[in-house]
Design a protein around this motif. Structure first.
Motif, PDB file in Angstrom:
ATOM      1  N   PHE A  32     -11.370  -0.325  -5.275  1.00 34.27           N
ATOM      2  CA  PHE A  32     -11.511  -0.626  -6.687  1.00 34.27           C
ATOM      3  C   PHE A  32     -10.282  -1.421  -7.105  1.00 34.27           C
ATOM      4  O   PHE A  32      -9.154  -1.018  -6.797  1.00 34.27           O
ATOM      5  CB  PHE A  32     -11.619   0.668  -7.492  1.00 34.27           C
ATOM      6  N   ALA A  33     -10.485  -2.536  -7.797  1.00 34.65           N
ATOM      7  CA  ALA A  33      -9.368  -3.396  -8.168  1.00 34.65           C
ATOM      8  C   ALA A  33      -9.454  -3.787  -9.635  1.00 34.65           C
ATOM      9  O   ALA A  33     -10.536  -4.085 -10.160  1.00 34.65           O
ATOM     10  CB  ALA A  33      -9.348  -4.655  -7.298  1.00 34.65           C
ATOM     11  N   LEU A  37      -6.707   8.284   0.733  1.00 32.52           N
ATOM     12  CA  LEU A  37      -6.692   7.883  -0.672  1.00 32.52           C
ATOM     13  C   LEU A  37      -5.359   7.195  -0.933  1.00 32.52           C
ATOM     14  O   LEU A  37      -4.304   7.831  -0.923  1.00 32.52           O
ATOM     15  CB  LEU A  37      -6.858   9.105  -1.579  1.00 32.52           C
ATOM     16  N   ARG A  38      -5.409   5.859  -1.172  1.00 36.01           N
ATOM     17  CA  ARG A  38      -4.174   5.093  -1.279  1.00 36.01           C
ATOM     18  C   ARG A  38      -4.249   4.130  -2.465  1.00 36.01           C
ATOM     19  O   ARG A  38      -5.317   3.664  -2.852  1.00 36.01           O
ATOM     20  CB  ARG A  38      -3.891   4.327   0.012  1.00 36.01           C
ATOM     21  N   LEU A  39      -3.096   3.841  -2.992  1.00 34.47           N
ATOM     22  CA  LEU A  39      -2.942   2.905  -4.096  1.00 34.47           C
ATOM     23  C   LEU A  39      -2.337   1.618  -3.545  1.00 34.47           C
ATOM     24  O   LEU A  39      -1.522   1.650  -2.621  1.00 34.47           O
ATOM     25  CB  LEU A  39      -2.030   3.519  -5.158  1.00 34.47           C
ATOM     26  N   PHE A  40      -2.727   0.477  -4.123  1.00 33.55           N
ATOM     27  CA  PHE A  40      -2.139  -0.775  -3.668  1.00 33.55           C
ATOM     28  C   PHE A  40      -1.929  -1.720  -4.852  1.00 33.55           C
ATOM     29  O   PHE A  40      -2.679  -1.704  -5.832  1.00 33.55           O
ATOM     30  CB  PHE A  40      -2.998  -1.453  -2.585  1.00 33.55           C
ATOM     31  N   ALA A  43      -6.298 -27.177  -8.202  1.00 33.25           N
ATOM     32  CA  ALA A  43      -7.423 -26.271  -7.941  1.00 33.25           C
ATOM     33  C   ALA A  43      -6.970 -24.854  -7.595  1.00 33.25           C
ATOM     34  O   ALA A  43      -7.806 -23.959  -7.462  1.00 33.25           O
ATOM     35  CB  ALA A  43      -8.287 -26.827  -6.809  1.00 33.25           C
ATOM     36  N   LEU A  44      -5.673 -24.666  -7.474  1.00 28.88           N
ATOM     37  CA  LEU A  44      -5.156 -23.364  -7.056  1.00 28.88           C
ATOM     38  C   LEU A  44      -5.354 -22.327  -8.156  1.00 28.88           C
ATOM     39  O   LEU A  44      -5.104 -22.572  -9.332  1.00 28.88           O
ATOM     40  CB  LEU A  44      -3.674 -23.480  -6.718  1.00 28.88           C
ATOM     41  N   ARG A  45      -5.833 -21.134  -7.746  1.00 28.37           N
ATOM     42  CA  ARG A  45      -5.951 -20.002  -8.645  1.00 28.37           C
ATOM     43  C   ARG A  45      -5.240 -18.817  -7.996  1.00 28.37           C
ATOM     44  O   ARG A  45      -5.326 -18.626  -6.775  1.00 28.37           O
ATOM     45  CB  ARG A  45      -7.414 -19.634  -8.914  1.00 28.37           C
ATOM     46  N   TYR A  46      -4.591 -18.031  -8.803  1.00 30.37           N
ATOM     47  CA  TYR A  46      -3.942 -16.840  -8.262  1.00 30.37           C
ATOM     48  C   TYR A  46      -3.974 -15.744  -9.304  1.00 30.37           C
ATOM     49  O   TYR A  46      -4.119 -15.977 -10.512  1.00 30.37           O
ATOM     50  CB  TYR A  46      -2.513 -17.112  -7.787  1.00 30.37           C
ATOM     51  N   SER A  47      -3.853 -14.522  -8.789  1.00 21.83           N
ATOM     52  CA  SER A  47      -3.972 -13.348  -9.649  1.00 21.83           C
ATOM     53  C   SER A  47      -3.135 -12.219  -9.075  1.00 21.83           C
ATOM     54  O   SER A  47      -2.687 -12.265  -7.918  1.00 21.83           O
ATOM     55  CB  SER A  47      -5.436 -12.915  -9.763  1.00 21.83           C
ATOM     56  N   THR A  48      -2.956 -11.194  -9.880  1.00 33.96           N
ATOM     57  CA  THR A  48      -2.241 -10.003  -9.436  1.00 33.96           C
ATOM     58  C   THR A  48      -2.914  -8.791 -10.062  1.00 33.96           C
ATOM     59  O   THR A  48      -3.674  -8.910 -11.030  1.00 33.96           O
ATOM     60  CB  THR A  48      -0.754 -10.056  -9.840  1.00 33.96           C
ATOM     61  N   GLY A  49      -2.647  -7.650  -9.503  1.00 31.62           N
ATOM     62  CA  GLY A  49      -3.262  -6.451 -10.042  1.00 31.62           C
ATOM     63  C   GLY A  49      -2.979  -5.239  -9.189  1.00 31.62           C
ATOM     64  O   GLY A  49      -2.150  -5.265  -8.267  1.00 31.62           O
ATOM     65  N   VAL A  50      -3.678  -4.177  -9.503  1.00 30.01           N
ATOM     66  CA  VAL A  50      -3.542  -2.923  -8.771  1.00 30.01           C
ATOM     67  C   VAL A  50      -4.937  -2.405  -8.440  1.00 30.01           C
ATOM     68  O   VAL A  50      -5.940  -2.822  -9.041  1.00 30.01           O
ATOM     69  CB  VAL A  50      -2.769  -1.858  -9.580  1.00 30.01           C
ATOM     70  N   GLY A  51      -4.994  -1.515  -7.496  1.00 30.59           N
ATOM     71  CA  GLY A  51      -6.276  -0.923  -7.120  1.00 30.59           C
ATOM     72  C   GLY A  51      -6.047   0.307  -6.268  1.00 30.59           C
ATOM     73  O   GLY A  51      -4.908   0.681  -5.971  1.00 30.59           O
ATOM     74  N   PHE A  52      -7.114   0.944  -5.889  1.00 35.65           N
ATOM     75  CA  PHE A  52      -7.000   2.067  -4.974  1.00 35.65           C
ATOM     76  C   PHE A  52      -8.121   1.987  -3.959  1.00 35.65           C
ATOM     77  O   PHE A  52      -9.188   1.412  -4.213  1.00 35.65           O
ATOM     78  CB  PHE A  52      -7.019   3.413  -5.718  1.00 35.65           C
ATOM     79  N   ILE A  71       0.843  -1.191   0.000  1.00 31.51           N
ATOM     80  CA  ILE A  71       0.000   0.000   0.000  1.00 31.51           C
ATOM     81  C   ILE A  71       0.880   1.243   0.000  1.00 31.51           C
ATOM     82  O   ILE A  71       1.807   1.362   0.806  1.00 31.51           O
ATOM     83  CB  ILE A  71      -0.930   0.007   1.223  1.00 31.51           C
ATOM     84  N   THR A  72       0.587   2.165  -0.905  1.00 29.77           N
ATOM     85  CA  THR A  72       1.349   3.404  -1.021  1.00 29.77           C
ATOM     86  C   THR A  72       0.382   4.582  -1.107  1.00 29.77           C
ATOM     87  O   THR A  72      -0.804   4.407  -1.419  1.00 29.77           O
ATOM     88  CB  THR A  72       2.232   3.404  -2.284  1.00 29.77           C
ATOM     89  N   PRO A  73       0.865   5.787  -0.853  1.00 30.03           N
ATOM     90  CA  PRO A  73       0.015   6.958  -1.109  1.00 30.03           C
ATOM     91  C   PRO A  73      -0.341   7.037  -2.589  1.00 30.03           C
ATOM     92  O   PRO A  73       0.447   6.642  -3.449  1.00 30.03           O
ATOM     93  CB  PRO A  73       0.888   8.140  -0.673  1.00 30.03           C
ATOM     94  N   PHE A  74      -1.504   7.538  -2.868  1.00 31.25           N
ATOM     95  CA  PHE A  74      -1.914   7.700  -4.258  1.00 31.25           C
ATOM     96  C   PHE A  74      -1.021   8.748  -4.914  1.00 31.25           C
ATOM     97  O   PHE A  74      -0.747   9.784  -4.312  1.00 31.25           O
ATOM     98  CB  PHE A  74      -3.381   8.127  -4.337  1.00 31.25           C
TER      99      PHE A  74
END
Length: 765
Positions: free
Chosen positions: A740-741, A698-701, A720-729, A686-689
């Motif tokens: 929001f992701a 208001l932060r970005l992650f 059965a393992l599922r994994y994902s990555t992404g960004v959001g705020f 988690i970082t500042p936006f």
């Protein structure tokens, strides 16, 4: 001849030019006895106001000195523009001209402030409708309006006053405002720094030269308060890194001629870096030196750290308070060896006298009852002062979540040197919360979730929740009421009433429905200040309504055990919360363990769930967050685990990037039926936006999610393992925390349902 004598006797006393000349009358008047006093020229002022101010009364002797004093006294009232005294025979005539009265105050051209805000500012400056008017007051009003705009960085704002005379000696004031544009910070210069770069030091400031989010953060708008906070952050940064002699020599704020650009220059002297050689105690430590030494955080051999010194002195003061010494003082005295850049710290203590708390005063709670606050206190009245109990009391009241500000101050009791009062000052905040969620998928289409929560119903401290889900296939209504102090010992009671209709997600649709209705009763027992144990029992009735395209798993269960199942599960839970904030945590830990045991009724099963969250502060701006969840269920007495009690995974709250509840086993019809065993792991950085500075609302992650779901007889494997990555705020909005992701699934199998964009208000992870 008599007429001529009467005119010769008439004398006029005037003070129009100046009060300083009031005693130097144009014509002297021989002293005489006043037979009557007549006042002329009054319109709104009561005659009694004039008579009360005169230094002479009917029947008394009038002379020039009393005349001058009368003029000064009437001018001092501030309601007259002209005062004259005339003598007709033995009658004193007072002729006055009243100041105009402000009939109305109007504004034109204001956009930054509403009329009500500006009227309030002028009212504080002494100008409002119904009050006397003079030019000096109008000038002060103009300056006050300009000051309001300067506080918003509108240094070029201009104010012109239009005075419109009206009937009955009244005026209408119109302030014509040209706001201009806010002054932006063009540049920030730090002069004299050698140990740290400009970018490092500027990163400490909440002021900057602007970015694409400056319209939201307003970080590029100068204010004196922000500058002072920045300078204090700069000073603390150096003092925490050994620069004992650091000082800020000067600060220049240069305004451009157009008053729309500002340059800040900060001149500093770093000095030398000092190393701590040792820490010693001096003074009275109640023969508990070892206890106090264990509280020392100052580390010899390392650079001097003002934060550690402050932390140590505070810990000492608090520890004295634990023994009832409310007035203890601890001073850290540095013994500086400038030749070798070394410093020794001497901690001098004076415990003063022991005290006990006479009274606890609660103020500011306009809605919340006193009892709700007082029952959280561990410090009692008429007991010895205990700083640890006071801190604990403050934390408990703060964790209620009812107040935006909370402070506890200690006040000495006059005439009683061994007594203190505790003044608890709170500031109420709205305790009603709304949570809203939305999602779109090819099966559920557009679905909404709605939650309404009131945590302090009628100021009683009780909590009332309403949860509503309007999905096409999953609909839920839950009403929950909690009394946190069902008993005086802090045992809570929660009553739940719920009604759910569910369908597994499938493309073909279907008109079957799974209906669950029930009531629950749960008690929460406080074990420690952070831990609570929950005990409860539910009464449930689940009905499988057959229809087209019913999942085979539901049909098989219904044919074997009936389409209607009753259960009376016992619930057991435990929670521990040490996070520094429930909305935007930066440090701390949260744990929750829940269990469900169905021994009676048609459904016999056991079910457990464990959640663990950890927040690790990497710096003031950056946080590393972990979330893990385990779920397990099993049927009892030879029966399978009830299919309608299955766990689900996928989507917000589990593995983002996949549609909600679409991971795990499917039956022969392709329906997602959930599973009996699941695990989920989430990691967020988690970082500042960008552009928001240090604003934590208001932060970005960036995140990585992983999870799996297994059926009761399914072998646990990595397939059965599922994994994902992404960004959001995340944004702590007026409606609650919004997340929001945008997620990218890293492992996809045929049949997986992907949903890259997801958002929700009022959720975590």
């Amino acid at each position: 001849m008599n007429l001529i004598a009467q005119r010769l006797r008439l004398r006029t006393v005037s003070a129009v030019a100046s009060l300083a000349l009031a005693s130097q009358l144009a014509w002297a008047v021989d002293p005489f006895t006043v037979s009557d006093i007549r006042v002329e020229g009054l319109q709104r002022i009561e005659p009694g106001t004039v008579f009360a101010s005169l230094p002479v009364r009917v029947g008394e002797t009038y002379n020039d000195d009393k005349g001058a004093a009368a003029i000064r006294a009437l001018y001092a009232l501030g309601v007259f523009t002209d005062v004259r005294l005339e003598v007709a025979g033995d009658v004193l005539v007072v002729i006055v001209q009243e100041r105009p009265t402000v009939a109305s105050v109007e504004f034109a051209g204001n956009k930054e402030f509403t009329n009500e805000v500006l009227q309030g500012a002028l009212r504080d400056a002494g100008l409002a409708a119904g009050r006397p008017y003079d030019r000096a007051l109008a000038d002060r009003a103009e300056q006050e309006l300009k000051r309001q705009y300067i506080n918003r960085s509108l240094y070029g704002a201009e104010v012109q006053t239009t005075v419109t005379p009206m009937e009955r000696n009244q005026v209408r004031l119109t302030f014509n405002i040209t706001e201009g544009r806010p002054a932006r910070i063009r540049d920030i210069d730090i002069v004299g720094n050698r140990a740290f770069s400009d970018s490092q030091l500027k990163g400490l400031f909440d002021l900057d030269t602007g970015g694409w989010l400056s319209w939201y953060t307003k970080s590029d708008q100068y204010s004196r308060a922000k500058l002072n906070a920045a300078l204090e952050s700069l000073r603390s940064y150096y003092l925490a890194r050994g620069y004992l002699d650091f000082k800020i020599d000067s600060t220049q704020v240069a305004m451009a001629p157009d008053k729309e650009a500002i340059t800040l220059t900060v001149n500093v002297t770093e000095g030398e870096r000092f190393v701590v050689t040792g820490v010693s105690l001096d003074g009275n430590y109640l023969d508990k030196d070892d206890e106090f030494k264990s509280l020392i955080t100052i580390k010899p051999g390392e650079p001097y750290n003002a934060d550690q010194v402050a932390e140590t002195t505070k810990a000492f003061t608090d520890h004295f308070g634990n023994y009832g010494f409310a007035f203890a003082t601890v001073e850290a005295v540095p013994e500086v060896d400038r030749a070798n850049n070394r410093v020794a710290i001497v901690l001098r203590a004076d415990p003063s006298r022991r005290a006990y708390v006479r009274r606890i005063n609660v103020q500011g709670n306009t809605r919340t009852r006193d009892e709700v606050i007082r029952r959280e206190f561990r410090q009692l009245e008429s007991s010895w002062y205990d700083a640890e109990k006071i801190r604990l009391s403050r934390d408990r009241v703060d964790r209620l979540g009812y107040f935006t500000d909370l402070s506890i101050t200690t006040a000495e009791v006059p005439g009683a040197p061994d007594q203190v009062d505790l003044n608890v000052e709170v500031k109420e905040k709205p305790t009603g919360n709304i949570s809203i969620g939305a999602g779109y998928s090819s099966s559920e289409k557009l679905s909404f979730t709605f939650g309404l929560s009131q945590e302090n119903v009628f100021g009683s401290g009780n909590k009332l929740d309403l949860q509503l889900n309007t999905g096409k296939y999953n609909r839920t209504v839950v009403v929950s009421a909690t009394d946190p102090y069902f008993t005086v010992n802090g045992v809570s009671r929660t009553v739940d009433v719920y009604y759910r209709t569910q369908k597994p997600y499938q493309d073909q649709g279907g008109n079957y429905t799974l209906v669950t209705m029930g009531v629950g009763l749960k008690f929460g027992l406080p074990v420690t200040e952070l831990d609570r144990v929950y005990l409860g029992i539910n009464a449930e009735r689940t009905r499988i309504k057959p229809g087209t395209n019913i999942p085979a798993a539901y049909l098989a269960y219904a044919e074997k055990f009936g389409y209607t199942s009753s259960a009376f599960p016992f619930t057991l839970g435990w929670s521990r919360d040490s996070r520094d904030s429930a909305l935007a945590p930066n440090s701390g830990r949260y744990q929750r363990l829940t269990g469900e045991l169905g021994l009676f009724g048609d459904a016999r099963y056991v079910k457990g769930n464990y959640q663990y969250q950890q927040f690790v502060p990497l710096s003031k701006q950056y946080t590393l967050a972990f979330n893990g969840e385990l779920g397990w269920g099993k049927g009892l007495n030879g029966r399978p685990f009830p299919v309608f009690k299955n766990f689900y995974s996928g989507g917000l709250g589990s593995v983002r990037g996949y549609e909600q509840s679409t991971l795990g086993p499917r039956d022969v019809t392709g329906a997602y039926i959930g599973g009996t065993r699941k695990f989920t792991v989430n990691t967020e950085f988690i970082t500042p936006f960008p552009g928001a500075g240090n604003d934590r609302t208001l932060r970005l992650f960036a995140f990585v999610d992983a999870g799996a779901l297994y059926g009761e007889d399914e072998k646990i494997s990595g397939d059965a393992l599922r994994y994902s990555t992404g960004v959001g705020f995340s944004w702590i909005s007026p409606l609650g925390p919004l997340r929001f992701a945008f997620a990218v699934p890293l492992r996809k199998k045929p049949g997986d349902r992907i949903q890259r964009l997801q958002f929700q208000i009022g959720t975590s992870f």
